[in-house]
Design a protein around this motif. Sequence first.
Motif, PDB file in Angstrom:
ATOM      1  N   UNK A   1       0.836  -1.194   0.000  1.00  0.00           N
ATOM      2  CA  UNK A   1       0.000   0.000   0.000  1.00  0.00           C
ATOM      3  C   UNK A   1       0.873   1.246   0.000  1.00  0.00           C
ATOM      4  N   UNK A   2       0.338   2.313  -0.602  1.00  0.00           N
ATOM      5  CA  UNK A   2       1.083   3.563  -0.625  1.00  0.00           C
ATOM      6  C   UNK A   2       0.941   4.291   0.698  1.00  0.00           C
ATOM      7  N   UNK A   3       1.956   5.041   1.053  1.00  0.00           N
ATOM      8  CA  UNK A   3       1.947   5.780   2.311  1.00  0.00           C
ATOM      9  C   UNK A   3       1.988   7.266   1.991  1.00  0.00           C
ATOM     10  N   UNK A   4       0.912   7.973   2.358  1.00  0.00           N
ATOM     11  CA  UNK A   4       0.875   9.419   2.142  1.00  0.00           C
ATOM     12  C   UNK A   4       1.265  10.142   3.426  1.00  0.00           C
ATOM     13  N   UNK A   5       2.240  11.022   3.291  1.00  0.00           N
ATOM     14  CA  UNK A   5       2.703  11.823   4.421  1.00  0.00           C
ATOM     15  C   UNK A   5       2.508  13.293   4.096  1.00  0.00           C
ATOM     16  N   UNK A   6       1.921  14.032   5.037  1.00  0.00           N
ATOM     17  CA  UNK A   6       1.722  15.470   4.876  1.00  0.00           C
ATOM     18  C   UNK A   6       2.617  16.219   5.841  1.00  0.00           C
ATOM     19  N   UNK A   7       3.248  17.273   5.354  1.00  0.00           N
ATOM     20  CA  UNK A   7       4.047  18.159   6.198  1.00  0.00           C
ATOM     21  C   UNK A   7       3.355  19.514   6.210  1.00  0.00           C
ATOM     22  N   UNK A  73      -4.219  11.264   4.076  1.00  0.00           N
ATOM     23  CA  UNK A  73      -2.896  11.192   4.717  1.00  0.00           C
ATOM     24  C   UNK A  73      -2.867  10.107   5.798  1.00  0.00           C
ATOM     25  N   UNK A  74      -1.795   9.339   5.802  1.00  0.00           N
ATOM     26  CA  UNK A  74      -1.574   8.317   6.838  1.00  0.00           C
ATOM     27  C   UNK A  74      -0.760   8.882   7.995  1.00  0.00           C
ATOM     28  N   UNK A 252       4.807   0.999  12.370  1.00  0.00           N
ATOM     29  CA  UNK A 252       3.365   1.038  12.084  1.00  0.00           C
ATOM     30  C   UNK A 252       3.018   0.489  10.703  1.00  0.00           C
ATOM     31  N   UNK A 253       3.921   0.640   9.756  1.00  0.00           N
ATOM     32  CA  UNK A 253       3.592   0.275   8.374  1.00  0.00           C
ATOM     33  C   UNK A 253       4.452  -0.845   7.798  1.00  0.00           C
ATOM     34  N   UNK A 292       1.527  -0.937  14.891  1.00  0.00           N
ATOM     35  CA  UNK A 292       0.459  -0.619  13.941  1.00  0.00           C
ATOM     36  C   UNK A 292      -0.584   0.368  14.461  1.00  0.00           C
ATOM     37  N   UNK A 293      -0.794   0.395  15.779  1.00  0.00           N
ATOM     38  CA  UNK A 293      -1.781   1.307  16.355  1.00  0.00           C
ATOM     39  C   UNK A 293      -1.160   2.612  16.858  1.00  0.00           C
TER      40      UNK A 293
END
Length: 335
Positions: A1-7, A73-74, A252-253, A292-293
Motif C-alpha cells: 500500500x502507498x503511504x501518504x505523508x503530509x508536512x 494522509x496516513x 506502524x507500516x 500498527x496502532x
Amino acid sequence: MGLKTAVLGAAGGIGQPLALLLKQNPAITELALFDVVPVVKGVPADIGHVDTPAVTTGYVKDEDGLKGALTGADLVVIPAGVPRKPGMTRDDLFNINAGIVRDLAQGIADFCPKAFVLIISNPVNSTVPIAAEVLKAAGVFDPKRVFGVTTLDVVRASTMSAQAIGKPNSAPEYTIPVVGGHSGVTILPLLSQAQPALPKSLFDDEAKLKELVKRIQFGGDEVVQAKAGAGSATLSMAYAGYKFAAQLISAAFEGKTGVVAPSYVYVKGNADVTKAIGQDLAFFSVPVELGPNGVEKVHPLGDLTAFEKELLEACLGELPGSISKGESFIQGSKL
C-alpha cells in the motif's frame, strides 16, 4: 500500500529539510507539502527531482489547500509556527503558534482523523494538549496516534554525552531515554539508564554531570547564539523529526517490532507513569513502544537516581502549567 505523508509548515526552516529527508524514505509514495506562504509550491518542484518513490505536491492555504494536503494522509508532521522575534514575548509567541496548531488540528479532524500526528511546533508542552483538545471536541481523539516529537532531546543527549566523556565519535552508540517535557527544565535525560552505560567517572563528578544535563536541556540556546540571533535549531530539529517519523513508519507500516522511542504522549490514567512521577498528568514524555496502532505500550521510567529525582521535581514544577495553558486555550476559545 502507498503511504501518504503530509508536512504542515513545509516552507519553513524546519519544514524544508524535513521534507527533503522524508522524500528519501522509500516507504513514502506521496508527500504533500502545505504552508500559508506561496513559496511552498517551489519546495516540491525542487525536491521532486530527487530519485525516490514519493510524488511530491505543494499546497497553499487558498484553493482548499489544507484539505488537499490532508485528505488520505496516513502520517501528518507539523513543524508549522513562527520563531520568536525581537520584541516578542513568550505569550505573543504562544498565542500565534497555539492558533496555528488549533487550525491545523481541526483540518486533521475534518480530513484525516485516523492519521498519525507528529507535532514539532513549539511550545510542544502546550501545543500537543491543544491538538488533543481540538480532536476531542471533534470526537476523533486517539491518544495512541498523537505524538509530541521530543527526539531532538534524545539525539542531543547521545551527542553531548559522547562529547562529555571525550569520545565524540561514539554518539551513535548511546541510547539515552529522555522523559518529561520538551523545554528547559522539563527535559529530563535519564543518563543513569544509558545503553551502553556511561562511565562511572561522569556520575562521580557532580559539576560535570550538572553541566551536561543543563547543556542537553538548553541545547537550543547554543544554536541561537551561534546563529547570532538570525535563526534557531532548524536542521537538527528536522533530522530529529525525521528520525522519529522513520521509527514510526517502520513499526506502524513495515512490521518492525521492538521499536521504542521517547515521545510526549497522552498518559492520563496510566498507573505506572502516575506512580513514577507522583501525579496523574495528561501528557508526559515516556519511552513508548511503537506499532500498527501507534503507541502499543508505555514503558516504565525505571529507577531514578537521587539527582534525577531532583530534576523530576523541577520538571513537575513547570510542566502541569504548560499542559493546562494548552487545554484552556482551546476550552476558552471558539473554534
